[in-house]
Write a protein that holds these residues in place. Sequence first.
Motif, mmCIF file in Angstrom:
data_model
loop_
_atom_site.group_PDB
_atom_site.id
_atom_site.type_symbol
_atom_site.label_atom_id
_atom_site.label_comp_id
_atom_site.label_asym_id
_atom_site.label_seq_id
_atom_site.Cartn_x
_atom_site.Cartn_y
_atom_site.Cartn_z
ATOM 1 N N ALA A 191 -13.968 13.315 -0.569
ATOM 2 C CA ALA A 191 -12.536 13.425 -0.268
ATOM 3 C C ALA A 191 -12.308 13.393 1.234
ATOM 4 O O ALA A 191 -11.367 12.751 1.725
ATOM 5 N N ALA A 192 -13.199 14.055 1.985
ATOM 6 C CA ALA A 192 -13.038 14.090 3.442
ATOM 7 C C ALA A 192 -13.171 12.702 4.044
ATOM 8 O O ALA A 192 -12.648 12.431 5.118
ATOM 9 N N VAL A 193 -13.883 11.810 3.364
ATOM 10 C CA VAL A 193 -13.998 10.438 3.868
ATOM 11 C C VAL A 193 -12.871 9.569 3.321
ATOM 12 O O VAL A 193 -12.281 8.766 4.040
ATOM 13 N N LEU A 194 -12.560 9.754 2.040
ATOM 14 C CA LEU A 194 -11.601 8.846 1.393
ATOM 15 C C LEU A 194 -10.185 8.999 1.958
ATOM 16 O O LEU A 194 -9.516 8.005 2.241
ATOM 17 N N LEU A 195 -9.728 10.242 2.135
ATOM 18 C CA LEU A 195 -8.323 10.416 2.506
ATOM 19 C C LEU A 195 -7.999 9.802 3.871
ATOM 20 O O LEU A 195 -7.059 9.017 3.976
ATOM 21 N N PRO A 196 -8.778 10.117 4.930
ATOM 22 C CA PRO A 196 -8.491 9.443 6.203
ATOM 23 C C PRO A 196 -8.662 7.931 6.093
ATOM 24 O O PRO A 196 -7.890 7.172 6.712
ATOM 25 N N ALA A 197 -9.643 7.488 5.281
ATOM 26 C CA ALA A 197 -9.856 6.040 5.146
ATOM 27 C C ALA A 197 -8.634 5.381 4.525
ATOM 28 O O ALA A 197 -8.201 4.312 4.951
ATOM 29 N N LEU A 198 -8.047 6.050 3.532
ATOM 30 C CA LEU A 198 -6.865 5.496 2.875
ATOM 31 C C LEU A 198 -5.704 5.430 3.864
ATOM 32 O O LEU A 198 -4.981 4.422 3.951
ATOM 33 N N ALA A 199 -5.539 6.497 4.663
ATOM 34 C CA ALA A 199 -4.467 6.508 5.659
ATOM 35 C C ALA A 199 -4.670 5.373 6.661
ATOM 36 O O ALA A 199 -3.726 4.610 6.966
ATOM 37 N N LEU A 200 -5.894 5.236 7.153
ATOM 38 C CA LEU A 200 -6.189 4.160 8.107
ATOM 39 C C LEU A 200 -5.906 2.793 7.497
ATOM 40 O O LEU A 200 -5.315 1.915 8.138
ATOM 41 N N ALA A 201 -6.333 2.636 6.244
ATOM 42 C CA ALA A 201 -6.144 1.348 5.586
ATOM 43 C C ALA A 201 -4.666 1.014 5.478
ATOM 44 O O ALA A 201 -4.251 -0.121 5.715
ATOM 45 N N LEU A 202 -3.851 2.006 5.140
ATOM 46 C CA LEU A 202 -2.423 1.734 5.000
ATOM 47 C C LEU A 202 -1.794 1.432 6.354
ATOM 48 O O LEU A 202 -0.887 0.598 6.459
ATOM 49 N N LEU A 203 -2.298 2.104 7.402
ATOM 50 C CA LEU A 203 -1.809 1.785 8.749
ATOM 51 C C LEU A 203 -2.096 0.333 9.105
ATOM 52 O O LEU A 203 -1.339 -0.311 9.825
ATOM 53 N N ARG A 267 1.007 -7.538 -5.146
ATOM 54 C CA ARG A 267 1.212 -8.765 -4.383
ATOM 55 C C ARG A 267 1.019 -8.502 -2.896
ATOM 56 O O ARG A 267 0.258 -9.172 -2.224
ATOM 57 N N THR A 268 1.717 -7.497 -2.375
ATOM 58 C CA THR A 268 1.616 -7.221 -0.943
ATOM 59 C C THR A 268 0.325 -6.446 -0.662
ATOM 60 O O THR A 268 -0.283 -5.888 -1.566
ATOM 61 N N ILE A 269 -0.049 -6.432 0.619
ATOM 62 C CA ILE A 269 -1.318 -5.767 0.963
ATOM 63 C C ILE A 269 -1.271 -4.267 0.676
ATOM 64 O O ILE A 269 -2.216 -3.745 0.075
ATOM 65 N N PRO A 270 -0.203 -3.552 1.053
ATOM 66 C CA PRO A 270 -0.208 -2.116 0.716
ATOM 67 C C PRO A 270 -0.312 -1.882 -0.786
ATOM 68 O O PRO A 270 -1.065 -1.013 -1.230
ATOM 69 N N GLN A 271 0.395 -2.687 -1.572
ATOM 70 C CA GLN A 271 0.291 -2.561 -3.029
ATOM 71 C C GLN A 271 -1.147 -2.746 -3.474
ATOM 72 O O GLN A 271 -1.676 -2.005 -4.287
ATOM 73 N N ARG A 272 -1.793 -3.789 -2.905
ATOM 74 C CA ARG A 272 -3.156 -4.082 -3.334
ATOM 75 C C ARG A 272 -4.097 -2.952 -2.969
ATOM 76 O O ARG A 272 -4.932 -2.554 -3.776
ATOM 77 N N LEU A 273 -3.972 -2.450 -1.752
ATOM 78 C CA LEU A 273 -4.862 -1.377 -1.322
ATOM 79 C C LEU A 273 -4.695 -0.161 -2.218
ATOM 80 O O LEU A 273 -5.665 0.401 -2.721
ATOM 81 N N LEU A 274 -3.439 0.227 -2.433
ATOM 82 C CA LEU A 274 -3.185 1.428 -3.225
ATOM 83 C C LEU A 274 -3.605 1.232 -4.682
ATOM 84 O O LEU A 274 -4.273 2.078 -5.274
ATOM 85 N N LEU A 275 -3.217 0.079 -5.231
ATOM 86 C CA LEU A 275 -3.515 -0.157 -6.646
ATOM 87 C C LEU A 275 -5.002 -0.291 -6.893
ATOM 88 O O LEU A 275 -5.523 0.187 -7.900
#
Lengths: 656, 293, 254
Positions: A191-203, A267-275
């Motif tokens: 979790a300590a790795v995933l959460l910041p990684a997800l935030a970075l990815a969305l940025l 379709r969009t990149i944020p959608q793809r990352l999250l989904l």
Amino acid sequence: MTRLILWAPLAGLLALGLWGLAAVQQLPLADWPALPYDAAGMRLEQILLAFGTMPRGMVALLVGAALGLAGALMQAVLRNPLADPTTLGLQAGAQLALVAATLLAPGLLAFGRGPVALAGAALATGTVLALAARRGFAPVTVTISGMLVGLLCAAIATALTLSRGEYLLSLVIWNGGALTQQDWSGAAILAAVLLPALALALLMARPLLLLSLGGEGARALGLPAMPLRLAALSVAVVLSATVAAEVGLVGFVGLAAPAIARRLGARTIPQRLLLATLAGALLLSLTDSALMLLAAAGGPVLPSGALTGLIGGPLLIALLPRLRATVPPETEAGDRPAPRARHPGRVLLVLAVLLPVLSLATLMAGRGPGGWGLLDPALRETFLPLRATALLASLAAGALLAGSGAILQKLTANPLAAPEVLGVTGGASLGYAAAIFALPSPGALELALGAGGGAALALLALSAYALRAEMAPARLLLAGLGIGALSSAVLAAIMASGDMRAWAVLGWLSGSASRATPLGAAALTVLALLLAAGGMLAGRWLQILPLGGAVAGALGVPVAGVRLALILGAGLATGAASVLVGPVSFIGLMAPHIARSLGLKRPRDFLAGAMLTGALLMGLAAFGARSLAYPYDLPLGLFATLIGAPWLFAALMRRT
Amino acid sequence: MLGFAMTRRRLLAAGGCSLAASVVLGAGRAPRLAAIDWAMFETAQALGHAPVAAAELIRLRRETALPPAPGTVDLGLRGAPNLEALSLVAPDLVLSSNYYGFIEAQLSRIAPVFSRDLFLPGEAPLPRVEAALTALAERIGDPVAGQGALAAHLAAFEALATRARAFANRPLCVVEIGDAQHVRAFGADSLYGGALDRLGLVNAWREVTRFGFNAPVPLARLADFPEARIVIAGKIPVAARRDIARGALWNALPAVAGGRVIQLPNGNPFGGAASAQRFAAQLVAALEDEGTA
Amino acid sequence: MSLFSLQDIRFDVPGRRLIDGLSLEIAAGQVTALIGRNGSGKSTLLKLITGQHVPSSGQILFEGRPLADWPRRDLARALAYLPQVTPPTEGMQLDELVQLGRYPWRGALGRMRAEDHAQISEALRLCGVETLRHRLVDTLSGGERQRGWIAMMIAQGARTLLLDEPISALDVAHQVEVLGLVRRMCRERGLSAVIVLHDVNMAARFCDHVVALGEGRCLLDAPVDALMTPEALARIYGVEMTVGASAHPFALPL
């Protein structure tokens, strides 16, 4: 997106329900401990739930999410639907680092496996990117490089293991993607790795969208492409390395999750990352809960990592018809055709002369207890028959794999096609396993037929499916990867059964040329000659078929029949060769590539050159495998990879 | 045609070889033995006929109860032995087991093969490895050595069983630690399980042993035996030590919480009678240590 | 006798009817343009008359004989086809490509005889690509490559050429060059051609006859002059167009 609104909660509920079912079976809900969990005040059954099953459920979600996100990031950066932590060699790099540390510097692991795995994954990715950068990050090149780096890492890890007298895989397997937990530390780290990684990815989502216009398009809009690529890939590397360190190899989720996301209309990149993150989490959670239920019902205890292939493979194949081939041809612009040899005959002659020279050298020279040297005349009587049998079998197997690769490449007009890539060796593995299980004591012939039949069946299934789509390269590769993942999952399940038959599979995986009997060597040679003759006769077909079914049909070629014949030939050749070599060698990919880079373009030259190259490579491999770590016979197929992969790297680097 | 010619020559050579071997074996000269299987290696060592060559010698030296003599030749991997190295040592007899049945054809091209089924799922291996002692002794024409070795082995076990009687109150769960989450548990069909049985101790693990190295059992299964002592056979891997030590589940196991964990040095769970005996001796000594401490 | 005779052809794909009850005669010895809006079924029709698609119902006669009854090899000797996107020809020289046209005559194993080589040279010459014969096809320009493929069709010795949008990726000079070549072949060697085209002006300039499709039905089947009227164009494309004339008639959207 409407489908998504329907499916996502449904899948989420299903995952939760399945896990809940497994958990309630373990301990009735009434007995569940109250928060906060403190082991000191709990009964053992409560501890098992609160520090075993609960963190396991969480780890399944987190690992799946991490791999799904890593896959989605890599696919967005590389604009390649085939990119994932497995295909880009990341996981193999991490595993190699772990194996090397365990064997050579176990002290390093006292600080935990994470840093070591990260170093390995970063090194592997760096190598892949260095290769890919020379070719403008063309998707096919990136995929080839990634698979080669992955294979090379796996081959080195195995060679390291075996040369130290340890049993194949014994180090890796304890951690083969089983998600069992005994406290919350693994979940906390993930979790300590995933959460910041997800935030970075969305940025990074919006810049990544610009990048999808291509490096030049992004630069024109004021975006520096390189730092962004590096940043996004670093996030993916950290994610996959953490997974590798915590639970080991969990294949396919990084490939399947983004595909599912796209299929659900992201379709969009944020959608793809999250989904993709969500899909990965649910996919692995469902798999793991199903396994827990299976084990609770008295079934076999299987590691989830081995099983994701079992579910992910067919799932991906099922998704394929809806997936557009998303590799636009122009992105391969970096891939300029190699020059065509002016005198292909001379190139072939050189190869044909090299073959007996190499044969003689490896027959007479070698390593014995006294070190390297020529064969003592007194020992000729004993050694020459042994060596000749092994050599003949290796040469024939190399030629068979290479010929089959060359035919498949012409058949599909796809330079990445190879028996290993298209799941043919995966099918051969399944056939081999079936023969081991169905027959009380299968002999060499039964095993060869089993493997050959499996290979042909895999090819038939693949082509029945892909012919409709005119064998679009990306689609065919994904289907092949699916079959490959399925077969390795089955092999893993067989190994997990832990009985005698597992040893036979293990013996095959570490296949050695000295296993060949004179009769087997002769049979392989005859097959290789038949394949060569058949290939020569089919030369004109091999020239026409790459032009596609429409053109071939219009020229009067009986397309379906010819394809079927070629597929069966290639399948049987692969099956026969893999009885000796085992399922992994990549000679079928490398030898045709080498033949092409030697400028052999006309189908007959190409096929002959590929078969000669394959024989040479496998002959060298057999020599190296028996000499390098004397008296330890290294697996032939893995050694072939060790020899051929650097050659292919050089070829990839040179042609810019 | 080439293949056929070679086969025929091989057959002739093999026939001649086995003929020669039986003559030599019968004549009483110390036979040259080559061991592919480690249990068979220990069997030969126990008979006083040290094999001149053995497979995976590096690891064998570390694990076997009866270390190989200096100058023993390494034959390479057990699953893929180096046939050249094997023919160089010119053995009179190759020692193998059911695990290596798939290469027996190749081995028998070089010398006659003596092979026994030792480890079978669901069957106790100790009687089998003990039977191998006398069978091999007869095969190499030294039946006296076989009877002597077996008698010594049984006597040693008897003495250990007497000492172990004091500890029969609690069942034992013998495991090997794989990583922080997985163990391999030894059932009645394993060498260690057989040793427990011979010592008159109760094995808590009632299921079959998973012989494959990648069929580990989740750590949580150990909670099924709250009464048992846990015996860790072999060192804990470096990478697992820290996580095991601070794992909530491990520390909550009744055996761990109650201080009933016994740590033994590395052994050879797929060895012969000697390995079983060594395990038994180490176990009894550790139990006695614990009892006095 | 007409070249192609289509009798009440239907062609369905799951969920859609692409060709809906089409009856049509295509005459021999002339250049016929197949036009229509995107999705009108013109490429489907071309694939039907090459035999790549089999109609869901109805019958297609080629030279008076049902298409399905033609032996594969004989059909290939009579009918040549150029796909919309010519496939990549990795490492193939132009003369090797053109030689593939002799496959229907020599099969997989038959030796190439002097007459085959003569045919190949003739085809290369007719298409004006004999100087390029040793070049790799993939290194040719778009127009050169199309002419090379047409040379392969000529070498095939077929009396009928079917071309699917052969000029869609070419500049105007190469468009004229390629269509001019097809037209010249038909005139000089008595061949027939059916061409799927997007550009009405090119159809008007180079073709003799025009068949216009809309939603799987025939909207126009007439000599090409009938095409160049505002009414016909509006019916086919649904766009108001004006028709002018210089040396040839031309149409522009309003």
